[in-house]
Design an enzyme around this catalytic site. Sequence first.
Site, PDB file in Angstrom:
ATOM      1  N   THR A   1      68.187  72.840   6.898  1.00 35.60           N
ATOM      2  CA  THR A   1      68.248  72.228   7.503  1.00 35.60           C
ATOM      3  C   THR A   1      68.205  70.444   7.395  1.00 35.60           C
ATOM      4  O   THR A   1      67.819  70.015   6.686  1.00 35.60           O
ATOM      5  CB  THR A   1      67.010  72.232   8.723  1.00 35.60           C
ATOM      6  OG1 THR A   1      65.843  72.201   8.259  1.00 35.60           O
ATOM      7  CG2 THR A   1      66.772  73.812   8.951  1.00 35.60           C
ATOM      8  N   ASP A   2      68.907  69.674   8.855  1.00 39.31           N
ATOM      9  CA  ASP A   2      68.828  68.352   9.174  1.00 39.31           C
ATOM     10  C   ASP A   2      67.584  68.026  10.011  1.00 39.31           C
ATOM     11  O   ASP A   2      66.505  68.680  10.055  1.00 39.31           O
ATOM     12  CB  ASP A   2      70.106  68.325   9.718  1.00 39.31           C
ATOM     13  CG  ASP A   2      70.165  68.544  10.841  1.00 39.31           C
ATOM     14  OD1 ASP A   2      69.104  69.129  11.225  1.00 39.31           O
ATOM     15  OD2 ASP A   2      71.668  68.500  11.645  1.00 39.31           O
ATOM     16  N   MET A   3      67.302  66.391  10.216  1.00 44.49           N
ATOM     17  CA  MET A   3      66.317  66.153  10.856  1.00 44.49           C
ATOM     18  C   MET A   3      66.211  66.863  12.154  1.00 44.49           C
ATOM     19  O   MET A   3      65.148  66.846  12.709  1.00 44.49           O
ATOM     20  CB  MET A   3      66.776  64.302  10.554  1.00 44.49           C
ATOM     21  CG  MET A   3      66.068  63.791   9.864  1.00 44.49           C
ATOM     22  SD  MET A   3      66.187  62.196   9.676  1.00 44.49           S
ATOM     23  CE  MET A   3      65.632  61.736  10.499  1.00 44.49           C
TER      24      MET A   3
ATOM     25  N   ILE B   1      67.803  72.064  12.767  1.00 44.76           N
ATOM     26  CA  ILE B   1      69.192  72.519  12.292  1.00 44.76           C
ATOM     27  C   ILE B   1      70.407  72.752  11.012  1.00 44.76           C
ATOM     28  O   ILE B   1      70.051  71.838  10.509  1.00 44.76           O
ATOM     29  CB  ILE B   1      70.458  72.765  13.269  1.00 44.76           C
ATOM     30  CG1 ILE B   1      71.130  71.361  13.683  1.00 44.76           C
ATOM     31  CG2 ILE B   1      69.419  72.515  15.219  1.00 44.76           C
ATOM     32  CD1 ILE B   1      72.224  71.061  14.812  1.00 44.76           C
TER      33      ILE B   1
END
Length: 128
Positions: A14-16, A19
């Site tokens: 996931t990213d910041m 997601i």
Amino acid sequence: MTHHLPIRVYYEDTDMAGIVYYANYLRYIERARSDWVREMGIDQLAMKAEGVVFAVRRVEADYIQPAVFDDMLDVKTWATSITPARMVMQQEVKRGDTILFRAVVTIVCIAASGKPCRLPAKLRSIPV
């Protein structure tokens, strides 16, 4: 033949925003294609020893909905066109019945010299 590969989303995917980072979908579909080829009885290490490898020629990707941490995904893969020179595959990443990501991927083979070569005969004979 349709192939399914289950994948769980881990925190590292996931990213910041929490997601799945967009490039990880490309990793997911690569794993699924490798698994599909293995199930077709094609040994990529033997191909490489003979100086031939698969290469992605083109990817057309649609990001439809996000996946999030701990989702269980299904990567669906199937060939839509196979010629002596290339194979076109459709791939979908789903969570349950919901399509999250869709791609059309064109695969070719290249020789150790970097020049294009024919797909393996076993692959060319697969009905689509």
